[in-house]
Design an enzyme around this catalytic site. Structure first.
Site, mmCIF file in Angstrom:
data_model
loop_
_atom_site.group_PDB
_atom_site.id
_atom_site.type_symbol
_atom_site.label_atom_id
_atom_site.label_comp_id
_atom_site.label_asym_id
_atom_site.label_seq_id
_atom_site.Cartn_x
_atom_site.Cartn_y
_atom_site.Cartn_z
ATOM 1 N N SER A 148 0.842 -1.200 0.000
ATOM 2 C CA SER A 148 0.000 0.000 0.000
ATOM 3 C C SER A 148 0.874 1.247 0.000
ATOM 4 O O SER A 148 1.998 1.229 0.532
ATOM 5 C CB SER A 148 -0.860 -0.020 1.263
ATOM 6 O OG SER A 148 -1.449 1.235 1.480
ATOM 7 N N TYR A 188 -1.796 -0.990 10.949
ATOM 8 C CA TYR A 188 -2.088 -1.531 9.613
ATOM 9 C C TYR A 188 -0.897 -1.271 8.692
ATOM 10 O O TYR A 188 -0.386 -2.173 8.024
ATOM 11 C CB TYR A 188 -3.361 -0.879 9.038
ATOM 12 C CG TYR A 188 -3.501 -1.111 7.547
ATOM 13 C CD1 TYR A 188 -3.783 -2.383 7.048
ATOM 14 C CD2 TYR A 188 -3.307 -0.069 6.623
ATOM 15 C CE1 TYR A 188 -3.873 -2.608 5.678
ATOM 16 C CE2 TYR A 188 -3.397 -0.286 5.261
ATOM 17 C CZ TYR A 188 -3.679 -1.549 4.792
ATOM 18 O OH TYR A 188 -3.760 -1.782 3.434
ATOM 19 N N LYS A 230 2.083 -3.849 6.625
ATOM 20 C CA LYS A 230 2.502 -3.835 5.207
ATOM 21 C C LYS A 230 4.021 -3.670 5.109
ATOM 22 O O LYS A 230 4.678 -4.358 4.336
ATOM 23 C CB LYS A 230 1.802 -2.702 4.448
ATOM 24 C CG LYS A 230 0.304 -2.893 4.314
ATOM 25 C CD LYS A 230 -0.029 -4.093 3.449
ATOM 26 C CE LYS A 230 -1.511 -4.377 3.382
ATOM 27 N NZ LYS A 230 -1.838 -5.697 2.845
HETATM 28 P P1 NAD Z 1 -10.992 -6.759 1.278
HETATM 29 O O1 NAD Z 1 -11.173 -6.738 2.756
HETATM 30 O O2 NAD Z 1 -12.160 -6.488 0.421
HETATM 31 O O3 NAD Z 1 -10.338 -8.148 0.825
HETATM 32 C C1 NAD Z 1 -9.477 -8.888 1.667
HETATM 33 C C2 NAD Z 1 -9.982 -10.326 1.677
HETATM 34 O O4 NAD Z 1 -9.121 -11.117 2.497
HETATM 35 C C3 NAD Z 1 -11.388 -10.465 2.256
HETATM 36 O O5 NAD Z 1 -12.177 -11.218 1.376
HETATM 37 C C4 NAD Z 1 -11.191 -11.190 3.590
HETATM 38 O O6 NAD Z 1 -12.292 -12.006 3.910
HETATM 39 C C5 NAD Z 1 -9.930 -11.984 3.295
HETATM 40 N N1 NAD Z 1 -9.123 -12.319 4.483
HETATM 41 C C6 NAD Z 1 -8.683 -11.494 5.456
HETATM 42 N N2 NAD Z 1 -7.955 -12.188 6.355
HETATM 43 C C7 NAD Z 1 -7.922 -13.478 5.935
HETATM 44 C C8 NAD Z 1 -7.344 -14.670 6.437
HETATM 45 N N3 NAD Z 1 -6.640 -14.688 7.579
HETATM 46 N N4 NAD Z 1 -7.510 -15.817 5.743
HETATM 47 C C9 NAD Z 1 -8.226 -15.828 4.587
HETATM 48 N N5 NAD Z 1 -8.814 -14.747 4.067
HETATM 49 C C10 NAD Z 1 -8.667 -13.572 4.735
HETATM 50 O O7 NAD Z 1 -9.792 -5.740 0.943
HETATM 51 P P2 NAD Z 1 -9.312 -5.180 -0.455
HETATM 52 O O8 NAD Z 1 -9.678 -3.753 -0.520
HETATM 53 O O9 NAD Z 1 -9.720 -6.091 -1.542
HETATM 54 O O10 NAD Z 1 -7.745 -5.243 -0.222
HETATM 55 C C11 NAD Z 1 -6.980 -6.359 -0.628
HETATM 56 C C12 NAD Z 1 -5.558 -6.159 -0.123
HETATM 57 O O11 NAD Z 1 -5.045 -4.943 -0.630
HETATM 58 C C13 NAD Z 1 -5.433 -6.092 1.391
HETATM 59 O O12 NAD Z 1 -4.247 -6.752 1.771
HETATM 60 C C14 NAD Z 1 -5.314 -4.601 1.650
HETATM 61 O O13 NAD Z 1 -4.592 -4.318 2.820
HETATM 62 C C15 NAD Z 1 -4.552 -4.135 0.420
HETATM 63 N N6 NAD Z 1 -4.797 -2.729 0.093
HETATM 64 C C16 NAD Z 1 -6.080 -2.287 -0.066
HETATM 65 C C17 NAD Z 1 -6.313 -0.951 -0.352
HETATM 66 C C18 NAD Z 1 -7.720 -0.421 -0.505
HETATM 67 O O14 NAD Z 1 -7.901 0.787 -0.437
HETATM 68 N N7 NAD Z 1 -8.724 -1.238 -0.724
HETATM 69 C C19 NAD Z 1 -5.227 -0.069 -0.486
HETATM 70 C C20 NAD Z 1 -3.938 -0.559 -0.335
HETATM 71 C C21 NAD Z 1 -3.732 -1.905 -0.044
HETATM 72 C C1 UD1 Z 2 -6.910 5.432 3.697
HETATM 73 C C2 UD1 Z 2 -6.097 4.792 4.796
HETATM 74 C C3 UD1 Z 2 -4.759 4.339 4.234
HETATM 75 C C4 UD1 Z 2 -4.951 3.430 3.029
HETATM 76 C C5 UD1 Z 2 -5.780 4.178 1.984
HETATM 77 C C6 UD1 Z 2 -6.081 3.347 0.759
HETATM 78 C C7 UD1 Z 2 -6.853 5.937 6.832
HETATM 79 C C8 UD1 Z 2 -6.469 6.888 7.913
HETATM 80 N N1 UD1 Z 2 -5.930 5.759 5.869
HETATM 81 O O1 UD1 Z 2 -6.234 6.567 3.333
HETATM 82 O O2 UD1 Z 2 -4.014 3.647 5.217
HETATM 83 O O3 UD1 Z 2 -3.697 3.073 2.481
HETATM 84 O O4 UD1 Z 2 -7.028 4.561 2.587
HETATM 85 O O5 UD1 Z 2 -6.962 2.343 1.125
HETATM 86 O O6 UD1 Z 2 -7.912 5.323 6.858
HETATM 87 N N2 UD1 Z 2 -12.228 11.800 3.565
HETATM 88 C C9 UD1 Z 2 -13.195 12.671 3.972
HETATM 89 N N3 UD1 Z 2 -14.351 12.156 4.491
HETATM 90 C C10 UD1 Z 2 -14.583 10.812 4.614
HETATM 91 C C11 UD1 Z 2 -13.576 9.927 4.178
HETATM 92 C C12 UD1 Z 2 -12.400 10.447 3.679
HETATM 93 O O7 UD1 Z 2 -13.036 13.885 3.892
HETATM 94 O O8 UD1 Z 2 -15.647 10.406 5.099
HETATM 95 C C13 UD1 Z 2 -10.992 12.341 2.966
HETATM 96 C C14 UD1 Z 2 -9.710 11.993 3.696
HETATM 97 O O9 UD1 Z 2 -9.415 12.927 4.690
HETATM 98 C C15 UD1 Z 2 -8.687 11.995 2.540
HETATM 99 C C16 UD1 Z 2 -9.523 11.542 1.319
HETATM 100 O O10 UD1 Z 2 -10.887 11.785 1.671
HETATM 101 O O11 UD1 Z 2 -8.228 13.288 2.301
HETATM 102 C C17 UD1 Z 2 -9.362 10.067 1.012
HETATM 103 O O12 UD1 Z 2 -9.628 9.316 2.187
HETATM 104 P P1 UD1 Z 2 -9.637 7.706 2.188
HETATM 105 O O13 UD1 Z 2 -10.514 7.226 1.104
HETATM 106 O O14 UD1 Z 2 -9.941 7.267 3.568
HETATM 107 O O15 UD1 Z 2 -8.142 7.324 1.781
HETATM 108 P P2 UD1 Z 2 -6.742 7.746 2.458
HETATM 109 O O16 UD1 Z 2 -6.876 8.881 3.380
HETATM 110 O O17 UD1 Z 2 -5.766 7.906 1.351
#
Ligand code: NAD
Ligand code: UD1
Length: 343
Positions: free
Chosen positions: A124, A148, A152
């Protein structure tokens, strides 16, 4: 030869499964459904008209996970499974360290045992902490300010140590910026539990009338309009990035990190405006105090992924808003609705 997708029922995982199946890969999904529904996998199958094996297994359950390796011929792993809510990680750090880090160690031990040494890992942009400037390149210093983020960062380091110990490993660390949007069919999308933490799912819930208004966290950031700037990337573009990374690790060894973002920063107010234009829905908002841990600007320099993976985001913020809205409108209760109807 199959690709094991951990967390394949989740938001990014389900979109990636579609791209993998459409590109002819055989996939096997492992998920404990702690943050997802089996319905997502049914829809992946429905959309691709392809079937695949899925296991309801927790990565922490080494004995059952081993059966998956024993029963199948796995070539590579895309590892999405993990917990991802920052606030929750501050409240329950041990759960986050155990699930994300131990889960990854258990997975890698089995990969090593079964001689599967090709891995794409979901990292991330959070590993950059508070960047000194933008856009962010992969060689920026790494830091994290919450459990969190630390999971990572630690996993990236564990995987680097693993590669140091055995250079047959081939690992891509994909540092996602802000994935939003949904599959353009409107059948697959993000289905958060409870009150969404992230901006786009919150906006879509305001648009559909589930929440009264958006709270914008801070209006005095050092940005063009005072609200936080982020690099929003369409989840389907992101999914395609995994296929590019997979091609790279299948054909080489080594470990490398790649930013997956568009390289464009949009403020919260920019997103609200574009969302309103594209969907013709009004998004009422209030300004509230800053959210702890938030930074002013975060966006990628995606040149490395472009040059070395041949990946470039192709969808713009209008596409992301349109697709997020289509998903929300067609599935006001996320994946739950269809389950209720079937009962
Ligand atoms: P998500 O929660 O939708 O998907 C994660 C999946 O992993 C879920 O289906 C959950 O049930 C499964 N899971 C969690 N722990 C598990 C375990 N111990 N065993 C088996 N399954 C398990 O999240 P996502 O948004 O699809 O994110 C996927 C990955 O990308 C995550 O590792 C997350 O940290 C990373 N990531 C997400 C974002 C984002 O904004 N969505 C940003 C940066 C990184
Ligand atoms: C969040 C996570 C970050 C993760 C990233 C991508 C937090 C503190 N950080 O960051 O660890 O890597 O998502 O998944 O949760 N905002 C509002 N109102 C809301 C929600 C968000 O104003 O209700 C603003 C936030 O202040 C930010 C922007 O929208 O400026 C995006 O927010 P968000 O979608 O939560 O992503 P990140 O802040 O980048």
């Amino acid at each position: 030869m199959a690709i094991l997708v951990t967390g394949g029922a989740g938001y990014i995982g389900s979109h990636t499964c579609i791209e993998l199946l459409n590109s002819g890969y055989e996939i096997i999904v492992v998920d404990n459904f702690s943050n997802s529904k089996p319905e997502a996998l049914k829809r992946v199958s429905e959309l691709t008209k392809k079937s695949f094996k899925s296991y309801n297994v927790d990565l922490l359950d080494q004995v059952t996970l081993e059966k998956v390796f024993f029963e199948n011929h796995i070539e590579s792993v895309i590892h999405f499974a993990g917990l991802k809510a920052v606030g929750e990680s501050v409240e329950t750090p041990l759960r986050y360290y155990h699930n994300n880090i131990t889960g990854t160690v258990v997975l890698c031990e089995l990969m090593q045992k079964y001689n599967v040494k090709k891995l794409v890992f979901s990292s991330s942009a959070t590993v950059y902490g508070t960047p000194k400037y933008v856009p962010i390149t992969e060689d920026f210093s790494l830091q994290s300010i919450n459990p969190y983020g630390r999971t990572k960062l630690m996993i990236e380091e564990i995987l680097r140590d693993l590669h140091l110990s055995d250079d047959n490993w081939s690992i891509a660390l994909l540092r996602y910026f802000n994935p939003i949007g949904a599959h353009e069919s409107g059948r697959i999308g993000e289905d958060p539990n409870g009150i969404p933490n992230n901006l786009m799912p919150y906006i879509t819930q305001v648009a559909i009338g589930k929440r009264e208004n958006l709270n914008i966290f801070g209006k005095d950031y050092n940005t063009h309009d005072g609200t936080g700037v982020r690099d929003y990337v369409h989840v389907v573009d992101l999914a395609k990035g995994h296929l590019k990374a997979l091609e790279k690790i299948i054909n080489s060894t080594g470990i490398d990190a790649f930013n997956l973002g568009t390289g464009i920063g949009y403020s919260v107010l920019d997103v609200v405006k574009i969302y309103e234009n594209v969907t013709s829905r009004k998004i009422p908002y209030n300004f509230t105090h800053r959210r702890s841990g938030d930074i002013d600007k975060c966006y990628a320099d995606p040149t490395k992924a472009n040059k070395e993976l041949g990946w470039k985001a192709s969808k713009n913020l209008e596409d992301m808003c349109r697709d997020s809205w289509r998903w929300q409108k067609n599935n006001p209760e996320g994946y739950n609705e269809e389950i209720k109807e079937k009962i």
